[in-house]
Design a protein around this motif. Structure first.
Motif, PDB file in Angstrom:
ATOM      1  N   VAL A  50       0.526  -1.220   0.025  1.00 54.66           N
ATOM      2  CA  VAL A  50      -0.174   0.056  -0.227  1.00 54.66           C
ATOM      3  C   VAL A  50       0.837   1.457   0.103  1.00 54.66           C
ATOM      4  N   ILE A  60      -4.700  10.096  -2.598  1.00 51.52           N
ATOM      5  CA  ILE A  60      -4.807   8.765  -2.086  1.00 51.52           C
ATOM      6  C   ILE A  60      -4.818   9.070   0.061  1.00 51.52           C
ATOM      7  N   VAL A  63      -6.524   3.744   2.828  1.00 50.84           N
ATOM      8  CA  VAL A  63      -6.390   2.667   2.684  1.00 50.84           C
ATOM      9  C   VAL A  63      -7.074   2.356   3.692  1.00 50.84           C
ATOM     10  N   TYR A  65      -9.160  -2.288   4.231  1.00 57.22           N
ATOM     11  CA  TYR A  65      -9.592  -2.996   4.426  1.00 57.22           C
ATOM     12  C   TYR A  65      -9.723  -4.677   5.536  1.00 57.22           C
ATOM     13  N   ILE A  87      -1.293  -5.914  -0.896  1.00 57.62           N
ATOM     14  CA  ILE A  87      -2.618  -5.476  -1.856  1.00 57.62           C
ATOM     15  C   ILE A  87      -2.292  -6.686  -3.344  1.00 57.62           C
ATOM     16  N   TYR A  93     -10.618  -3.011  -1.272  1.00 53.10           N
ATOM     17  CA  TYR A  93     -10.503  -2.088  -0.782  1.00 53.10           C
ATOM     18  C   TYR A  93     -11.186  -0.938  -0.526  1.00 53.10           C
ATOM     19  N   GLU A  94     -10.815  -0.150   0.653  1.00 52.41           N
ATOM     20  CA  GLU A  94     -11.464   1.002   0.314  1.00 52.41           C
ATOM     21  C   GLU A  94     -10.389   2.371   0.234  1.00 52.41           C
ATOM     22  N   ILE A  95     -10.693   2.861  -1.155  1.00 53.92           N
ATOM     23  CA  ILE A  95      -9.831   3.849  -1.122  1.00 53.92           C
ATOM     24  C   ILE A  95     -10.823   5.504  -0.900  1.00 53.92           C
ATOM     25  N   SER A  97      -9.470   9.517  -1.262  1.00 52.81           N
ATOM     26  CA  SER A  97      -9.131  10.409  -2.422  1.00 52.81           C
ATOM     27  C   SER A  97      -9.273  11.700  -2.309  1.00 52.81           C
TER      28      SER A  97
END
Length: 106
Positions: A50, A60, A63, A65, A87, A93-95, A97
């Protein structure tokens, strides 16, 4: 009442599945992120960390999960805070931004 709860759960599940498939459908050609929360799954030939993803994509913010009931996260502040997890494929995954962008993958 039971039927409406089940129907609501099915609709929510379909919405999440569509969001994930839309994110992963772009594969390596580019994953588009919207400003805010994105659900993303990757289709990569070899896993990466990550921290490398965040270094290539400074927009980003975070991140995370779910790893068997335990949420792991990495936040892009002070050079990176949190677990530098791997990853890979078959994980959502929750990203988060800061802006609309297309990811650059390591």
């Amino acid at each position: 009442r039971y039927k409406s709860v089940v129907l609501l759960a099915v609709i929510a599940g379909l919405f999440i599945a569509l969001a994930v498939s839309a994110s992963s459908a772009s594969g390596l050609s580019g994953i588009n992120l919207q400003a805010g929360k994105n659900l993303v799954s990757f289709n990569v030939s070899s896993p990466f960390y990550v921290r490398a993803l965040v270094e290539l994509n400074p927009q980003i913010e975070a991140v995370s999960y779910n790893d068997s009931g335990r949420v792991l996260g990495y936040v892009n502040v002070f050079g990176g805070v949190g677990k530098n997890f791997s990853i890979g494929n078959n994980v959502t995954y929750e990203i988060y931004s800061a802006e609309n962008t297309t990811l650059v993958l390591p």
